[in-house]
Design a protein around this motif. Structure first.
Motif, mmCIF file in Angstrom:
data_model
loop_
_atom_site.group_PDB
_atom_site.id
_atom_site.type_symbol
_atom_site.label_atom_id
_atom_site.label_comp_id
_atom_site.label_asym_id
_atom_site.label_seq_id
_atom_site.Cartn_x
_atom_site.Cartn_y
_atom_site.Cartn_z
ATOM 1 N N ILE A 175 0.844 -1.196 0.000
ATOM 2 C CA ILE A 175 0.000 0.000 0.000
ATOM 3 C C ILE A 175 0.881 1.249 0.000
ATOM 4 N N GLU A 176 1.930 1.228 0.818
ATOM 5 C CA GLU A 176 2.815 2.399 0.871
ATOM 6 C C GLU A 176 3.526 2.615 -0.468
ATOM 7 N N HIS A 177 3.887 1.520 -1.140
ATOM 8 C CA HIS A 177 4.596 1.612 -2.421
ATOM 9 C C HIS A 177 3.670 2.096 -3.534
ATOM 10 N N GLY A 178 2.433 1.638 -3.487
ATOM 11 C CA GLY A 178 1.470 2.049 -4.510
ATOM 12 C C GLY A 178 1.088 0.941 -5.489
ATOM 13 N N TYR B 32 4.057 4.536 8.209
ATOM 14 C CA TYR B 32 3.049 4.162 7.210
ATOM 15 C C TYR B 32 2.137 5.352 6.913
ATOM 16 N N THR B 33 2.681 6.394 6.298
ATOM 17 C CA THR B 33 1.933 7.638 6.118
ATOM 18 C C THR B 33 0.761 7.491 5.154
ATOM 19 N N GLU B 34 0.891 6.628 4.157
ATOM 20 C CA GLU B 34 -0.194 6.469 3.184
ATOM 21 C C GLU B 34 -1.401 5.770 3.820
ATOM 22 N N ILE B 35 -1.128 4.697 4.561
ATOM 23 C CA ILE B 35 -2.210 3.977 5.251
ATOM 24 C C ILE B 35 -2.867 4.898 6.275
ATOM 25 N N ARG C 73 -2.907 8.232 6.307
ATOM 26 C CA ARG C 73 -3.614 9.306 5.619
ATOM 27 C C ARG C 73 -5.001 8.833 5.167
ATOM 28 N N GLN C 74 -5.046 7.657 4.522
ATOM 29 C CA GLN C 74 -6.322 7.112 4.036
ATOM 30 C C GLN C 74 -7.283 6.825 5.192
ATOM 31 N N LYS D 115 6.318 11.762 9.803
ATOM 32 C CA LYS D 115 6.969 10.572 9.237
ATOM 33 C C LYS D 115 8.171 10.154 10.070
#
Ligand code: PRT
Ligand code: MG
Length: 212
Positions: free
Chosen positions: A75-78, A121-124, A126-127, A140
């Protein structure tokens, strides 16, 4: 040649039985060998050892044909350029929000306060907070997130939890479960087309060996 990217530690250990079921045996132990490329009992298959967070990058750009990576890392990688055919159900844990035991997370959320959250895990994160409509300042970090609430750097952390003993040892409590995590098989999309005859049977054999 088929190149499989794995990270040392739990992913390597838990992938071994799946490879064995597919007839592949790694011929060297990464804990004692200094080699980064490990041969297997099959001349046409080799394992490369990379950092867990580098697995998607190796597979995306064709440095490896396939690899094993945690859902968190993916998830973090995209996930660009990656085919993800199998949930291997290994290296299981959960992504959670944790705070100091004296921080009232529920009230802070209810009152609509701004919460400072430290995480790798900023992307997880954030979502998750966007879906909940919670205002957060994300900080971060690259390691030891448990330290952030103890030093006043943050009110909360988002981190992986398995047994819960790391949180407990630092007097933190799990206040919210974000998602269950396990590792997936990832395959380079171009390799899947070009090496389909070798890769498809391998993927199918691994699929058949996944624990129920
Ligand atoms: O360790 P390194 O910095 O080299 O890399 P990495 O941490 O990315 O790799 P690794 O091998 O530690 O983790 C690889 C994958 O295993 C992760 O991407 C997760 O998908 C999965 N996994 C499963 C875990 C855990 N369980 C786990 N418990 N990854 C990390 N942990 C850590 C967690 O971050 C926390 O610090 O263990 C601690 C919590 O464990 P408990 O048992 O005390 O709750
Ligand atoms: Mg680790």
């Amino acid at each position: 040649m088929i190149t499989l990217a794995l990270s040392k530690g739990r992913i390597f250990e838990e992938t071994l039985p799946l490879l064995k079921a597919a007839g592949i045996e790694v011929l060297e132990n990464p804990e004692t060998s200094r080699k980064l490329i490990l041969p297997t009992n099959q001349d046409e298959v080799r394992v490369v050892l990379v950092r867990a967070t580098d697995v998607p990058t190796y597979v995306q750009y064709g440095g490896a044909d396939l690899g094993v990576a945690g859902r968190d890392v993916l998830i973090e990688h995209g996930g660009d350029g990656l085919y993800q055919p199998l949930d291997l159900r290994i290296a299981r844990c959960r992504m959670s929000v944790a705070t100091r035991d004296d921080f009232d997370y529920a009230s802070a959320v209810k009152q609509g306060s701004r919460i400072r959250v430290a995480t790798k895990y900023t992307e997880i994160a954030r979502q998750h907070f966007a879906e909940k409509g919670v205002h957060v300042d994300l900080i971060k970090l690259y390691g030891s997130m448990e330290l952030a609430p103890l030093t006043g750097l943050a009110d909360a952390i988002v981190d992986l939890v398995s047994t819960g003993s790391t949180l407990k040892a630092n007097r933190l409590i799990e206040v919210e479960r974000i998602m269950d995590i396990s590792s997936r098989l990832v395959v380079n999309q171009a390799a899947l087309k070009l090496k389909r005859e070798r890769l498809r049977p391998l993927i199918d054999a691994i699929a058949a060996a996944i624990p129920a």
